[in-house]
Design an enzyme around this catalytic site. Structure first.
Site, PDB file in Angstrom:
ATOM      1  N   GLU A 168     -19.758  -6.194   9.553  1.00 11.07           N
ATOM      2  CA  GLU A 168     -20.779  -5.475  10.323  1.00 11.07           C
ATOM      3  C   GLU A 168     -21.837  -6.423  10.879  1.00 11.07           C
ATOM      4  O   GLU A 168     -22.341  -6.233  11.994  1.00 11.07           O
ATOM      5  CB  GLU A 168     -21.436  -4.397   9.457  1.00 11.07           C
ATOM      6  CG  GLU A 168     -20.552  -3.189   9.144  1.00 11.07           C
ATOM      7  CD  GLU A 168     -19.541  -3.420   8.025  1.00 11.07           C
ATOM      8  OE1 GLU A 168     -19.577  -4.498   7.389  1.00 11.07           O
ATOM      9  OE2 GLU A 168     -18.711  -2.528   7.782  1.00 11.07           O
ATOM     10  N   ARG A 201     -25.942  -2.954   6.236  1.00  9.80           N
ATOM     11  CA  ARG A 201     -25.593  -4.339   5.907  1.00  9.80           C
ATOM     12  C   ARG A 201     -26.007  -5.300   7.026  1.00  9.80           C
ATOM     13  O   ARG A 201     -26.160  -6.494   6.797  1.00  9.80           O
ATOM     14  CB  ARG A 201     -24.083  -4.398   5.690  1.00  9.80           C
ATOM     15  CG  ARG A 201     -23.600  -5.734   5.331  1.00  9.80           C
ATOM     16  CD  ARG A 201     -22.221  -5.676   4.751  1.00  9.80           C
ATOM     17  NE  ARG A 201     -22.225  -5.197   3.382  1.00  9.80           N
ATOM     18  CZ  ARG A 201     -21.197  -5.299   2.560  1.00  9.80           C
ATOM     19  NH1 ARG A 201     -20.092  -5.860   2.960  1.00  9.80           N
ATOM     20  NH2 ARG A 201     -21.283  -4.844   1.335  1.00  9.80           N
ATOM     21  N   LYS A 261       0.855  -1.191   0.000  1.00  6.65           N
ATOM     22  CA  LYS A 261       0.000   0.000   0.000  1.00  6.65           C
ATOM     23  C   LYS A 261       0.896   1.247   0.000  1.00  6.65           C
ATOM     24  O   LYS A 261       1.880   1.298   0.739  1.00  6.65           O
ATOM     25  CB  LYS A 261      -0.885  -0.035   1.254  1.00  6.65           C
ATOM     26  CG  LYS A 261      -2.126   0.816   1.158  1.00  6.65           C
ATOM     27  CD  LYS A 261      -3.160   0.374   2.194  1.00  6.65           C
ATOM     28  CE  LYS A 261      -4.404   1.227   2.139  1.00  6.65           C
ATOM     29  NZ  LYS A 261      -5.512   0.653   2.904  1.00  6.65           N
TER      30      LYS A 261
HETATM   31  C1  LIG Z   1     -19.091  -2.717   4.330  1.00  7.02           C
HETATM   32  C2  LIG Z   1     -17.962  -1.740   4.484  1.00  7.02           C
HETATM   33  N1  LIG Z   1     -17.419  -1.519   5.697  1.00  7.02           N
HETATM   34  C3  LIG Z   1     -16.401  -0.653   5.827  1.00  7.02           C
HETATM   35  C4  LIG Z   1     -15.900   0.022   4.744  1.00  7.02           C
HETATM   36  C5  LIG Z   1     -14.807   1.069   4.920  1.00  7.02           C
HETATM   37  N2  LIG Z   1     -13.577   0.675   4.208  1.00  7.02           N
HETATM   38  C6  LIG Z   1     -13.258   1.193   3.014  1.00  7.02           C
HETATM   39  S1  LIG Z   1     -11.823   0.602   2.405  1.00  7.02           S
HETATM   40  C7  LIG Z   1     -11.604  -0.357   3.771  1.00  7.02           C
HETATM   41  C8  LIG Z   1     -10.379  -1.212   3.882  1.00  7.02           C
HETATM   42  C9  LIG Z   1     -10.290  -2.151   2.753  1.00  7.02           C
HETATM   43  O1  LIG Z   1      -9.116  -2.883   2.877  1.00  7.02           O
HETATM   44  P1  LIG Z   1      -8.619  -3.745   1.666  1.00  7.02           P
HETATM   45  O2  LIG Z   1      -9.752  -4.473   1.053  1.00  7.02           O
HETATM   46  O3  LIG Z   1      -7.463  -4.560   2.124  1.00  7.02           O
HETATM   47  O4  LIG Z   1      -8.154  -2.668   0.595  1.00  7.02           O
HETATM   48  P2  LIG Z   1      -6.885  -1.691   0.637  1.00  7.02           P
HETATM   49  O5  LIG Z   1      -7.421  -0.355   1.062  1.00  7.02           O
HETATM   50  O6  LIG Z   1      -5.884  -2.242   1.585  1.00  7.02           O
HETATM   51  O7  LIG Z   1      -6.395  -1.666  -0.754  1.00  7.02           O
HETATM   52  C10 LIG Z   1     -12.651  -0.198   4.681  1.00  7.02           C
HETATM   53  C11 LIG Z   1     -12.741  -0.858   5.990  1.00  7.02           C
HETATM   54  C12 LIG Z   1     -16.504  -0.234   3.498  1.00  7.02           C
HETATM   55  N3  LIG Z   1     -16.110   0.394   2.388  1.00  7.02           N
HETATM   56  N4  LIG Z   1     -17.512  -1.115   3.394  1.00  7.02           N
END
Ligand SMILES: Cc1ncc(C[n+]2csc(CCOP(=O)(O)OP(=O)(O)O)c2C)c(N)n1
Length: 639
Positions: free
Chosen positions: A370, A398, A284
């Site tokens: 969630e 959700r 990242k």
């Molecule tokens: C249902 C839901 N809960 C929380 C989020 C907030 N959120 C957005 S990106 C993220 C982290 C995602 O991590 P990853 O899939 O590893 O992607 P990266 O950002 O590391 O590329 C979160 C928790 C979301 N988008 N959707």
């Protein structure tokens, strides 16, 4: 931006142009793409670290697959900025996340290269499977390709989709983008499993990888491969969780090495049978020092100076609602050992990172889960704990069945701290907290509060902490409070009792939540017109303060409800009560002001509220129209 020298990127308007390049040119293209992305987000702010990590992957996927006929779905979509640049949207990147501009996520209406809208995580495999199966049934060749992060892989929905993946045959490709980060460090058993997988299987030599993959090639190619080399031992396959679920697992591979990515993806593209999962390891924030060095890898940033990485500071102001919530909860936790806090992968976003530092053993980050968060809280509550489940309004959607079935029906005292209530600005419709009052206040047993300012929020945290007789929710918006003094000692609010903030005689404004500020401004404007105005902060959408509402209806000419939520919320409850009691029979002028029946795109929050018609001048207009509206007019309109 114009100062960047990007000779190759300038020749790429769409992936068709990209596919005309030689493989040997892709490294340079990726470097230019990364520089462009940094320069763009420096000027707009937005999601940075995740996009930087997938620059090579984006390049490789569009190079190898036949997008847009092969349907590419970016999970969450916050990492899709490089994808946007390569798919005809480069010239509009400066408009990212602004009113009228590009969305910060993928969006069907924006491009044919965005076959599916995303923003809430972990939907990509299900959607890609849908595309793949539809193509299979129609006899079309296109694949469904899901690119999903290790954080998003923590959600149950990803497994529900993988459990069904066999239906797609070789039309489904899942690319697991493993950067060992969610927004915060990833949590739980899956994250540990992926780390073990990566550490126990060092990146294979390309020769070995291709040998492994060749097993899945169509028969003639497969035979040719076998002739040149016998299959190696210890190939990049066998025994993984993903294989048990019916995937052909390839990896882990270095997601920044195009010389690996391209041939591996080509082989996966040509695989003859079964769904494939390619485990790609990325970093990242890759390629931008300040992001690589930051603890959050610059997941989401303000505008920043590209040379120093320094982000624009928002003007100092009152404390944020999130911060006030966290402080108030910590104060409650200090006096009550049963209080605990749950977040679903949003420790910083909900303020619970601070709580976790002081009370690590009573703080739970369950990952992007969630539904589990809510039922876990229900279990804790049933066993005598006092759980605060801190989830954004939009993400709690959700877990609705868990709220109904596991919490409300059993009348368990789970406390829901609902952040990001109302319109949220740059993240747009997918992240707006529009519906929580509507979906919660319909439930028996549920208490629903909305804070009008940060002092009220402190009282509501205290009230929720002491409320053991059933579930209780309180909502508060994104951003800074009003600057009101915080109470030294929080008050326990009487359940179902509102308060009069300003007393008048002709017009009554019934506010729920932080539109109270606009209601008070409107009251000044109305008073100046000789219309003496009462403003009430109802505090509770459920139970309603029926006595107060009855009294205000009886003593005022016009009653207007105001809330930062969809139809079905406060206004609907007040109207239902008034009509059930026959209060409207005497020609009462009652109006409801709420969010409009549309999904509003991103914009500055104030502009969004203006578009929604919920600012002071619009409240005044509503009152004046209601006063002008005589009963003859009503009859005419009906006839
Ligand atoms: C249902 C839901 N809960 C929380 C989020 C907030 N959120 C957005 S990106 C993220 C982290 C995602 O991590 P990853 O899939 O590893 O992607 P990266 O950002 O590391 O590329 C979160 C928790 C979301 N988008 N959707």
């Amino acid at each position: 931006m114009s100062t960047l020298v990007t000779p190759l990127l300038d020749s790429v308007e769409t992936p068709d142009d990209l596919r005309k390049l030689q493989p040997s040119q892709l490294r340079q293209l990726a470097d230019e793409l990364r520089a462009e992305m940094i320069a763009t987000v420096g000027q707009t702010g937005g999601h940075l670290g995740s996009g930087l990590g997938v620059v090579e992957l984006t390049t490789a996927v569009h190079y190898v697959f036949n997008t847009p006929d092969d349907r590419l779905i970016w999970d969450v979509g916050h990492q899709a900025y490089p994808h946007k640049i390569l798919t005809g949207r480069r010239s509009r990147m400066q408009t990212l996340r602004q009113g009228g501009g590009l969305s910060g996520f993928t969006k069907r209406s924006e491009s044919e290269y965005d076959p599916f809208g995303t923003a809430h995580s972990s939907t990509s495999i299900s959607a890609a499977l849908g595309f793949a199966v539809a193509n299979k049934l129609a006899g079309k060749p296109g694949k469904g390709i899901a690119i999903i992060g290790d954080g998003a892989m923590s959600a149950g929905m990803a497994y529900e989709a993988m459990n069904n993946a066999a239906a797609a045959g070789n039309r489904l490709v899942v690319i697991l983008n493993d950067n060992d980060m969610s927004i915060a460090p990833p949590v739980g058993g899956l994250s540990a499993y992926l780390a073990r997988l990566v550490s126990s299987r060092p990146f294979l030599e390309l020769r070995e990888l291709l040998r492994a993959i060749s097993r899945r090639l169509p028969e003639p190619l497969h035979k040719a491969a076998r002739k040149t080399d016998e299959f190696a031992r210890g190939m990049a396959m066998g025994g993984t969780l993903f294989e048990e679920l019916g995937f052909y697992y390839v990896g882990p591979i270095d997601g920044h090495n195009l010389d690996q990515l391209i041939p591996v993806l080509e082989n996966v593209r040509d695989a003859a049978e079964g769904p494939c999962l390619v485990h790609v390891v990325t970093q990242k924030g890759k390629g931008y020092g300040p992001a690589e060095d930051a603890a959050d890898k610059y997941h989401g940033v303000q505008k920043f100076d590209v040379i120093t990485g320094e982000q624009a500071k928002s003007a100092a102001g009152p404390p944020s609602y999130t911060g006030v919530f966290a402080q108030a909860l910590m104060a409650e936790a200090a006096r009550d050992k049963t209080i605990c806090a749950i977040t679903a992968a949003m420790p910083a976003g909900t303020g619970l990172d601070k709580f976790a530092k002081t009370y690590p053993e009573r703080s739970f980050d369950v990952g992007i889960a969630e539904q589990h968060a809510v039922t876990f809280a229900a279990g804790l509550a049933a066993q005598g704990m006092r759980p605060f489940c801190a989830i954004y309004s939009t993400f709690l959607q959700r877990a609705y069945d868990q709220v109904v079935h596991d919490v409300a029906i059993q009348n368990l005292p789970v406390r829901f701290a609902i952040d990001r209530a109302g319109l949220v600005g740059a993240d747009g419709a997918t992240h707006a907290g529009s519906f929580d009052v509507t979906y919660l206040a319909t439930l028996p047993n549920m208490v629903v509060m909305a804070a009008a300012d940060e002092a009220e929020l402190v009282h509501m945290v205290h009230t929720a902490a002491l409320h053991d007789s059933g579930p209780i929710a309180f909502r508060y918006p994104r951003g800074n409070g009003t600057g009101v003094a915080l109470p030294a000692v929080p008050e326990r609010l009487e359940i179902g009792k509102g308060r009069i903030v300003r007393e008048g005689t002709k017009v009554a404004l019934l506010s729920l939540g932080t539109r109270l500020t606009e209601a008070l401004k409107a009251a000044d404007l109305l008073d100046a017109k000789g219309l003496s105005t009462t403003v009430a902060d109802l505090r509770f959408a459920k139970p309603l303060d029926e006595a107060l509402i009855r009294r205000l209806i009886a003593s005022h000419d016009v009653v207007v409800t105001i809330e930062e939520g969809s139809i079905g919320g406060l206004g609907a409850h007040v109207l239902t009560m008034a009509s059930d009691e026959g209060l409207t029979d005497a020609g009462l002028r009652i109006r409801t002001m709420r969010l409009p029946d549309v999904f509003q795109d991103q914009d500055a929050p104030d502009k969004q509220y203006d578009a929604a018609g919920l600012n002071a001048p619009q409240i005044v207009d509503t009152v004046l129209k209601a006063l002008r509206h005589n009963s003859a007019g009503v009859k005419e309109a009906r006839a």
